[in-house]
Design a protein around this motif. Structure first.
Motif, PDB file in Angstrom:
ATOM      1  N   ILE A   1      68.770  55.368  37.585  1.00  0.00           N
ATOM      2  CA  ILE A   1      68.042  54.539  38.260  1.00  0.00           C
ATOM      3  C   ILE A   1      66.659  55.245  38.824  1.00  0.00           C
ATOM      4  O   ILE A   1      65.522  54.901  39.014  1.00  0.00           O
ATOM      5  CB  ILE A   1      68.737  53.795  39.547  1.00  0.00           C
ATOM      6  N   ILE A   2      66.964  56.648  39.464  1.00  0.00           N
ATOM      7  CA  ILE A   2      66.169  57.484  40.016  1.00  0.00           C
ATOM      8  C   ILE A   2      65.029  57.756  39.040  1.00  0.00           C
ATOM      9  O   ILE A   2      63.805  57.583  39.468  1.00  0.00           O
ATOM     10  CB  ILE A   2      66.680  58.815  40.311  1.00  0.00           C
ATOM     11  N   ASN A   3      65.418  58.157  37.661  1.00  0.00           N
ATOM     12  CA  ASN A   3      64.201  58.187  36.747  1.00  0.00           C
ATOM     13  C   ASN A   3      63.437  57.026  36.336  1.00  0.00           C
ATOM     14  O   ASN A   3      62.392  56.994  36.327  1.00  0.00           O
ATOM     15  CB  ASN A   3      65.020  58.691  35.222  1.00  0.00           C
ATOM     16  N   ALA A   4      64.240  55.840  36.335  1.00  0.00           N
ATOM     17  CA  ALA A   4      63.527  54.573  36.246  1.00  0.00           C
ATOM     18  C   ALA A   4      62.508  54.493  37.232  1.00  0.00           C
ATOM     19  O   ALA A   4      61.333  53.762  36.953  1.00  0.00           O
ATOM     20  CB  ALA A   4      64.575  53.453  36.029  1.00  0.00           C
ATOM     21  N   ILE A   5      62.924  54.537  38.640  1.00  0.00           N
ATOM     22  CA  ILE A   5      61.922  54.208  39.445  1.00  0.00           C
ATOM     23  C   ILE A   5      60.898  55.362  39.540  1.00  0.00           C
ATOM     24  O   ILE A   5      59.655  54.965  39.783  1.00  0.00           O
ATOM     25  CB  ILE A   5      62.878  54.367  40.873  1.00  0.00           C
ATOM     26  N   LYS A   6      60.976  56.494  39.233  1.00  0.00           N
ATOM     27  CA  LYS A   6      59.865  57.597  39.181  1.00  0.00           C
ATOM     28  C   LYS A   6      59.074  57.198  38.208  1.00  0.00           C
ATOM     29  O   LYS A   6      57.890  57.449  38.537  1.00  0.00           O
ATOM     30  CB  LYS A   6      60.945  58.994  38.909  1.00  0.00           C
ATOM     31  N   TYR A   7      59.364  56.816  37.158  1.00  0.00           N
ATOM     32  CA  TYR A   7      58.449  56.576  36.059  1.00  0.00           C
ATOM     33  C   TYR A   7      57.795  55.133  36.028  1.00  0.00           C
ATOM     34  O   TYR A   7      57.459  54.716  34.601  1.00  0.00           O
ATOM     35  CB  TYR A   7      58.874  56.904  34.746  1.00  0.00           C
ATOM     36  N   THR A   8      58.184  54.118  36.944  1.00  0.00           N
ATOM     37  CA  THR A   8      57.644  52.987  36.761  1.00  0.00           C
ATOM     38  C   THR A   8      56.542  52.652  37.906  1.00  0.00           C
ATOM     39  O   THR A   8      56.748  53.309  39.166  1.00  0.00           O
ATOM     40  CB  THR A   8      59.075  51.979  37.171  1.00  0.00           C
ATOM     41  N   ASP A   9      55.542  52.052  37.462  1.00  0.00           N
ATOM     42  CA  ASP A   9      54.433  51.873  38.462  1.00  0.00           C
ATOM     43  C   ASP A   9      54.545  50.840  39.479  1.00  0.00           C
ATOM     44  O   ASP A   9      55.624  50.100  39.687  1.00  0.00           O
ATOM     45  CB  ASP A   9      53.148  51.219  37.618  1.00  0.00           C
ATOM     46  N   GLN A  10      53.819  50.897  40.619  1.00  0.00           N
ATOM     47  CA  GLN A  10      53.965  49.876  41.446  1.00  0.00           C
ATOM     48  C   GLN A  10      54.178  48.366  40.958  1.00  0.00           C
ATOM     49  O   GLN A  10      53.418  48.049  39.809  1.00  0.00           O
ATOM     50  CB  GLN A  10      52.698  49.891  42.378  1.00  0.00           C
ATOM     51  N   SER A  11      54.975  47.650  41.930  1.00  0.00           N
ATOM     52  CA  SER A  11      55.303  46.378  41.291  1.00  0.00           C
ATOM     53  C   SER A  11      55.714  46.093  40.046  1.00  0.00           C
ATOM     54  O   SER A  11      55.709  45.139  39.371  1.00  0.00           O
ATOM     55  CB  SER A  11      53.998  45.393  41.546  1.00  0.00           C
ATOM     56  N   GLY A  12      56.491  47.138  39.401  1.00  0.00           N
ATOM     57  CA  GLY A  12      56.978  47.334  38.270  1.00  0.00           C
ATOM     58  C   GLY A  12      58.359  46.344  38.282  1.00  0.00           C
ATOM     59  O   GLY A  12      58.850  45.749  39.326  1.00  0.00           O
ATOM     60  N   LYS A  13      59.177  46.222  37.047  1.00  0.00           N
ATOM     61  CA  LYS A  13      60.497  45.726  37.152  1.00  0.00           C
ATOM     62  C   LYS A  13      61.416  46.643  36.379  1.00  0.00           C
ATOM     63  O   LYS A  13      61.266  47.355  35.414  1.00  0.00           O
ATOM     64  CB  LYS A  13      60.343  44.560  36.086  1.00  0.00           C
ATOM     65  N   ILE A  14      62.704  46.596  36.968  1.00  0.00           N
ATOM     66  CA  ILE A  14      64.028  47.122  36.231  1.00  0.00           C
ATOM     67  C   ILE A  14      64.825  46.236  36.282  1.00  0.00           C
ATOM     68  O   ILE A  14      65.363  45.393  37.094  1.00  0.00           O
ATOM     69  CB  ILE A  14      64.505  48.508  37.376  1.00  0.00           C
ATOM     70  N   GLN A  15      65.555  46.034  35.211  1.00  0.00           N
ATOM     71  CA  GLN A  15      66.614  45.182  34.841  1.00  0.00           C
ATOM     72  C   GLN A  15      67.952  45.811  34.235  1.00  0.00           C
ATOM     73  O   GLN A  15      67.841  47.006  33.733  1.00  0.00           O
ATOM     74  CB  GLN A  15      66.089  44.308  33.240  1.00  0.00           C
ATOM     75  N   PHE A  16      69.006  45.099  34.848  1.00  0.00           N
ATOM     76  CA  PHE A  16      70.285  45.738  34.494  1.00  0.00           C
ATOM     77  C   PHE A  16      70.977  44.672  33.723  1.00  0.00           C
ATOM     78  O   PHE A  16      71.404  43.581  34.243  1.00  0.00           O
ATOM     79  CB  PHE A  16      71.103  45.972  35.742  1.00  0.00           C
ATOM     80  N   ILE A  17      71.116  44.844  32.536  1.00  0.00           N
ATOM     81  CA  ILE A  17      71.537  43.791  31.512  1.00  0.00           C
ATOM     82  C   ILE A  17      72.857  44.332  30.994  1.00  0.00           C
ATOM     83  O   ILE A  17      73.030  45.526  30.267  1.00  0.00           O
ATOM     84  CB  ILE A  17      70.572  43.518  30.338  1.00  0.00           C
ATOM     85  N   ALA A  18      74.055  43.560  31.102  1.00  0.00           N
ATOM     86  CA  ALA A  18      75.390  43.712  30.396  1.00  0.00           C
ATOM     87  C   ALA A  18      75.550  42.975  29.295  1.00  0.00           C
ATOM     88  O   ALA A  18      75.402  42.146  29.457  1.00  0.00           O
ATOM     89  CB  ALA A  18      76.483  43.916  31.403  1.00  0.00           C
TER      90      ALA A  18
END
Length: 344
Positions: free
Chosen positions: A239-256
């Motif tokens: 998650i830390i990596n994903a946030i770090k390299y995602t721009d403002q107003s980006g999106k992170i999905q958690f898919i199982a």
């Protein structure tokens, strides 16, 4: 090597020879079919003793050089290359002993090299970690000294951000130090995956809010086998990596997702992605890549530790990415039967 030592090593051979000659002499002397006198028996024994002694002397001189070279090795304080230093074997038994010694020597060299590499890696990590943690500490000091022009709430908010970074580095160092003792500190159990995911999202909520990143959960209500504490750390790092390299107003999905053999948790962002030439090295210790070097606080340890811990838990970590499009890191949880086969 002294002659007495050589003879002592062959005491059973000498004893066997004496018993055999006494037996033969008695048989010849007492058998009525032989007309051999006592003088002839003494002569016969004397000759055989002389030949036997010559045989022992030849063996002694032949072996003395070999033993002397071995003694030189034991008395020499200088480091030696065992394979080159061993004398030429005289018997098949000695050749086998040499092979065993060489194998032990090579295994020890491998172990020593491994310990040396581990020491170098640990030293590099400590140096990198100290350098990285100094940044938020210095920033915190600057905020305390130069807080004019900011409201107390804003100053505390910024200070909290820097303290969160320090906390992340300390946690990373703690888990790094415990990787080698992992087997003493884990407990595998069944639990709901969404509980761990939601706890990790809540833990990093401030980071999500500050960058206005949207979070999307899809089918994460799965039951998995793992260790809660170590899995939480793995998800935190991703998650830390994903946030770090995602721009403002980006999106992170958690898919199982689930199939017959495993459950997969995919953490997908729409950030800057990873260059094609770097994708195969993202799990290496300290590797940040061309894009990672453009960002501050990129230690390259998060994914390395995540991969290592995932394998120790019997899981697998995979990554797919396209530069400019985003990255997907997937944790693979084997089903119960497959998990225990991996654990064995």
């Amino acid at each position: 090597m002294r002659l007495s030592q050589f003879l002592k090593d062959r005491q059973y051979l000498i004893l066997f020879y004496v018993i055999m000659m006494v037996f033969i002499s008695l048989v010849v002397y007492l058998d009525p079919h032989f007309s051999t006198g006592l003088g002839n028996i003494i002569y016969f024994n004397t000759v055989t003793i002389v030949f036997f002694f010559i045989y022992l002397l030849l063996g002694f001189f032949r072996r003395r050089k070999y033993v002397a070279e071995l003694q030189d090795l034991t008395n020499n304080d200088l480091p030696v290359e065992v394979p080159a230093a061993l004398p030429e074997p005289l018997t098949h038994e000695q050749a086998l002993i040499h092979q065993v010694l060489i194998r032990i020597y090579q295994e020890q060299l491998t172990q020593i090299q491994g310990l040396h590499n581990e020491k170098v890696e640990n030293q590099e990590f400590i140096i990198s970690w100290v350098h990285d943690i100094k940044t938020p500490i210095s920033a915190s000091k600057m905020m305390i000294k130069h807080h004019s022009g900011r409201s107390p709430e804003e100053a505390l908010d910024k200070l909290e951000d820097e303290l969160a970074k320090i906390d992340q580095y300390v946690e990373q160092a703690l888990y790094y130090s415990r990787v080698d003792t992992f087997s003493k500190d884990y407990f595998i159990s069944e639990f709901m995956l969404d509980a761990i995911v939601k706890a990790s999202i809540k833990k990093h909520a401030k980071m999500f809010i500050s960058k206005k990143i949207n979070v999307d959960l899809e089918n994460v209500d799965k039951t998995v086998l793992s260790d809660k504490k170590w899995l939480a750390f793995i998800i935190d790092q991703i998650i830390i990596n994903a946030i770090k390299y995602t721009d403002q107003s980006g999106k992170i999905q958690f898919i199982a997702e689930e199939n017959g053999s495993e459950i997969r948790l995919a953490i997908k962002d729409n950030g800057i992605g990873i260059k094609t030439e770097d994708i195969g090295r993202v799990f290496e210790k300290g590797f940040t890549g061309a894009l990672g070097r453009k960002f501050a606080h990129s230690t390259g340890m998060g994914l390395y530790l995540s991969k290592k811990l995932a394998r120790k838990l019997g899981h697998e970590l995979t990554i797919i990415s396209e530069e400019g499009e985003g990255t997907t890191v997937t944790i693979h949880f084997p089903k119960a039967l497959d998990f225990y086969q991996v654990a064995k």
